[in-house]
Motif scaffolding. Structure first.
Motif: not given
Length: 943
Positions: A650-673
């Motif tokens: 579902s679009y809600e779950v995809l958005l939530k999980n993509a947002d979670t992955a993005m915050h993980r990228a920020k927390a582990t150094g930024k400028n990454k995916y």
């Protein structure tokens, strides 16, 4: 107006029903939440009362057991003093050498007897005192009748001869059945030879008096049980010496005998027809158990009393609400009643009927407006009837061109407005190709068909929106063309119609469409439309087989706004949006999700490598920078990627999980995916749990402080203690400071928590000073978030004044990372802190952005060397040299040095050799609770 009045009249009966329901609804809407609230308060407070009562029982048992242990320790000390007295040692030596007659007449005997007698007189707790030679014969005693008695077979005597200080079992007198206990210590010569045993006898009444003073509530009492289960002391003296009746206490004794671990939980038992709470504490020296019992009904009485009070308050509030709702209903309905009656008169045609209600409230204004409206209606009714048709014709012609086309002679005539709207002369209409030349192709075709349908008799009216081009220009206009067929019998005679310029209206429609579908700043799809499209593409049964949702957040975008301004920040967002549109294929959805966030949705990709390559290219494109006002501005981004349907269907779950992955990228150094995985959600869920716990922490008592002593290496004394915050919640247990401190700072909860820490730390400092430790200092850690608060200094000053502690005994600890945030502002704050008399310590020195310049411009009093320098200092000569340099540099700047994390003697020796001022670490003590800290200081200073 008449339609409105008729409608109101038809609803009057419904209004009367509403009028009756209003008081009931008001009472229900207010009272139901009130009842739930009252129930919640009662549930919480009753649990709190029970919890506090149990804690009070446990605390009393702990405190009294410690006091009893102190009493036993005191008696141990007294008998040791007696055994080491030089006159007692001399008498013990002479008793072996001289005969009894000579010894009892000797000065040594008399002097020793005075010492024994004085021990009794000094301590009122002692029943008797005696000296026994190594053969077990009593040679000196405060009780003459025991002289010459041999106690050699008694256990306490045998153990004392082995060199131990011994407490006997409870002894029962054969003369008067009185109970007592002997404490024995060996008498040693100068060479260490055991000459005999010194004994003091404690009356059991001492224990009885001790137990009698233990009270909790009206029904609470204490009693003392020995290691075999016999009552040593009890408020009912007749029970002393009997086997304890409580089966739970007997079970505890068995556990202690079997060396099993005993947990000090509150137990419930039934005795003499009543349920009781039982708290206990084991006295280690004797394996005795101090028990505290209290009737449960006394504790529950407090709960029932609170319930009764709560019920009274709720009943009173409901009564007040009912009265207030009736009054409110009356005040609301009275003007409405009058207004309805007036409207009914107006409905009958009486336009001179006015409502007489007068008030300055909203109803009064409504009535005044209504009366003014009726008056105006009455005055204009006749004029309106006579001019209505003329007004309508004028209004129709005001912005329209009226035209007429004769079928018979094919002649077209129009008003002057026509040329203004169409941008051509009326004469040009005679051109056969007028429609084809001016109207765009699709609109020309549509107009011709509608016109021919009217000629054929299929339609009598023509209404169309047409787009045409002004001759000899590039301008396009929208017009609304409407016409009606005029017949003479069955023959069509002419068309009469009107044309109006609707270009502004169509332009506004286009603007509205853009507002609805697109982001006004970047021109990308807006969030609402993107979500609708996403939902449609991912609904069950759609053709989407695979898709990737990429959530992009620009890194440190706030710095752009703060340094260049929000206008430049908006321009940068527009340039980034243009980069994305130019780089991504046209079939890829791009959305500005909000702020500096963008979302990309790509469907039907071939493999995972394709998405990975796309993510790398996006990082590269955005990081290349954007040229803005002849200045190249660089910015990076963090991306989170969720795959459909792997990471969500579902679009809600995809958005939530993509947002979670993005915050993980920020927390582990930024400028990454980062691609999403389930562990990210677990990390986020735990973070949310900890955030919720922190929000409840102060009220729910999840917070507590421990204090780690700081030792002055020159004096060897404890001079300070660092306050360390701890969090422990029932559902997740102990939470590491490394885990909860960043969350508290991120959410801003560090502000109330930091104030709580400061308040409790100053309270503890106040207690220490009252206990005589007036030179003691307290160290309190401060976050950068706290320093930014405008009322930070005011709040801590208020706390200090409330507890009346000297400011020079308070040290605020900051880390290097805190220091560099808003350096100039922080320097001003530090100077104000120094002006208040407090000290400033630079914590974790060497682990962050160490700069000698900070030490020069900021008035530090103390520099704390981080534990990371100490862990390997024994094995690493370079580390030792670095520490030596730090200490020398600090001393040259008149800054004291504290070394953290010292755990071994070898580390301590090196630190002492380097000339460090103070030490903090496990070699001396781990962090302690306040009561343990005070006990530690007492014993440490004695040593």
């Amino acid at each position: 107006m008449y339609d409105i009045i008729i409608g109101i009249r038809s609803r009057r009966r419904m209004y009367m029903q509403i009028k009756k329901k209003i008081p009931i609804l008001l009472v229900m809407f207010i009272c139901i939440p009130l009842l739930f609230l009252a129930g919640g308060i009662y549930h919480y407070s009753s649990k709190l009362i029970l919890y506090n009562s149990k804690q009070a029982i446990k605390q009393l048992a702990r405190v009294e057991a410690k006091a009893f242990s102190t009493l036993l320790e005191e008696k141990r000390y007294e008998v040791q003093l007696l055994a080491t007295d030089s006159q007692i040692i001399s008498a013990a030596i002479k008793a072996d050498v001289l005969g009894k007659d000579i010894f009892y007449n000797s000065k040594d005997y008399k002097d020793a007897k005075q010492v024994v007698q004085r021990a009794i007189e000094v301590s009122k707790d002692l029943y008797a005192s005696k000296i026994v030679n190594k053969n077990g014969e009593v040679i000196i005693s405060t009780k003459p009748d025991v002289l010459g008695i041999n106690v050699g077979e008694r256990r306490y005597f045998k153990q004392a001869l082995k060199g131990e200080v011994v407490f006997s079992d409870v002894l029962v007198s054969e003369i008067d059945n009185s109970k007592s206990m002997a404490v024995a210590a060996p008498i040693k010569s100068g060479t260490g030879e055991i000459l005999g045993v010194a004994c003091i006898t404690i009356s059991n009444k001492v224990f009885g008096d001790f137990i009698e003073k233990i009270k909790i509530g009206e029904s609470g009492y204490g009693y003392l049980v020995d290691g075999e289960g016999y009552l040593i002391a009890h408020p009912i003296a007749q029970k002393e010496g009997q086997l304890v009746e409580n089966e739970k206490v007997r079970g505890l004794i068995e556990q202690i005998k079997n060396n099993k671990e005993v947990t000090n939980d509150i137990m419930v038992y039934h005795y003499n027809g009543k349920n009781k709470y039982l708290g206990f504490e084991v006295i280690p020296e004797r394996n005795w158990i101090l028990c505290i019992a209290q009737n449960t009904e006394e504790i529950y009485f407090q709960v029932y009393r609170q319930l009764f009070i709560m019920l009274i308050v709720v009943i009173v509030l409901i009564s007040m609400i009912a009265i207030a709702s009736m009054s409110l209903t009356t005040s609301i309905c009275e003007p409405i009643d009058q207004l309805i009656l007036t409207m009914e008169e107006v409905e009958k045609g009486n336009l001179n009927s006015f409502c007489n209600y007068s008030s300055k409230n909203e109803f009064g204004k409504l009535v005044d407006s209504y009366n003014a409206m009726i008056k105006a209606l009455s005055q204009s009714q006749e004029a309106l009837k006579t001019s209505e048709e003329q007004y309508r014709l004028t209004l129709d012609a005001l912005d329209e061109a009226i035209w007429e086309y004769s079928i018979e002679d094919k002649r077209f005539t129009a008003s002057k407005k026509f040329s203004e709207i169409m941008g051509c002369t009326i004469q040009s209409i005679d051109d056969k190709n007028f429609i084809d030349n001016m109207l765009l192709v699709d609109y020309a075709r549509s107009f011709k068909k509608a016109f021919n349908d009217c000629l054929k008799g299929i339609e009598d009216r023509l209404e169309q929106e047409l787009l045409f081009k002004i001759p000899h220009t590039d301008e396009k206009r929208w017009v609304f063309c409407r016409a009606r067929v005029i017949r003479n019998g069955n023959k069509i005679e002419k068309f009469i119609g009107a044309i109006s310029d609707i270009t502004p209206h169509k332009n506004n429609e286009e603007k509205v469409r853009n507002l609805v579908y697109f982001d006004t700043l970047t021109g990308l799809l807006n969030k609402q439309i993107f979500m609708e499209i996403l939902k449609e593409w991912l609904k069950p049964g759609s053709d989407t087989n695979s898709a990737a949702l990429i959530f992009i957040d620009l890194d440190n975008f706030k710095n752009i706004n703060d340094t260049l301004g929000h206008e430049k920040g908006d321009k940068l967002l527009t340039l980034v949006a243009q980069q994305l549109k130019q780089f991504l294929p046209s079939d890829t959805l791009i959305c500005r999700f909000g702020g500096d966030e963008f979302v990309i949705f790509k469907t039907n990709f071939k493999n995972l490598e394709e998405i990975t390559e796309l993510a790398r290219d996006l990082l590269r494109v955005i990081s290349e920078g954007s040229l803005m006002d002849e200045m190249l501005v660089h910015i990076s981004c963090s991306m989170g990627i969720a795959l459909y349907p792997t990471d969500g269907s579902s679009y809600e779950v995809l958005l939530k999980n993509a947002d979670t992955a993005m915050h993980r990228a920020k927390a582990t150094g930024k400028n990454k995916y980062n691609f999403y995985d389930e562990n990210m959600s677990k990390i986020l869920d735990r973070k949310l749990i900890i955030e919720r716990i922190l929000r409840e922490a102060i009220d729910a008592r999840y917070l507590y402080l421990q204090y780690q002593p700081i030792i002055d290496l020159k004096t060897g004394s404890i001079v300070a203690a660092e306050a360390l915050l701890r969090v422990k919640a029932e559902n997740i247990g102990f939470v590491s400071p490394d885990e909860f401190i960043p969350i508290a700072e991120e959410t801003g909860l560090i502000i109330p928590i930091g104030e709580w820490v400061f308040e409790r730390s100053i309270e503890e400092l106040e207690k220490m000073r009252k206990l005589g430790y007036e030179e003691m200092e307290i160290s309190i850690n401060v976050s950068s978030i706290q320093l930014k608060q405008p009322d930070f200094l005011g709040r801590i000053k208020e706390i200090i004044n409330r507890h009346q502690v000297p400011t020079h005994r308070i040290k605020l600890e900051i880390t290097e990372s805190v220091l560099i945030e808003n350096l100039d502002e922080n320097i001003n704050v530090f100077k104000k802190i120094k002006d208040m008399g407090m000290k400033i310590a630079l914590d974790d020195f060497g682990t962050g952005y160490s700069s000698l310049n900070y030490l020069r411009i900021i008035p530090f009093d103390i520099l704390k060397i981080d534990k990371s320098f100490i862990d390997e200092i024994v094995q690493s000569q370079p580390l030792a040299e670095i520490v030596d340099s730090i200490i020398s540099m600090a001393h040259s700047l008149n800054i004291q040095v504290v070394t953290e994390g010292v755990e071994t003697k070898e580390q301590l020796a090196i630190i002492e050799e380097k000339g460090c001022d103070m030490v903090q670490g496990y070699i001396f003590s781990k962090p302690l609770l306040p009561i343990d800290l005070r006990e530690f200081i007492q014993h440490f200073n004695k040593k």
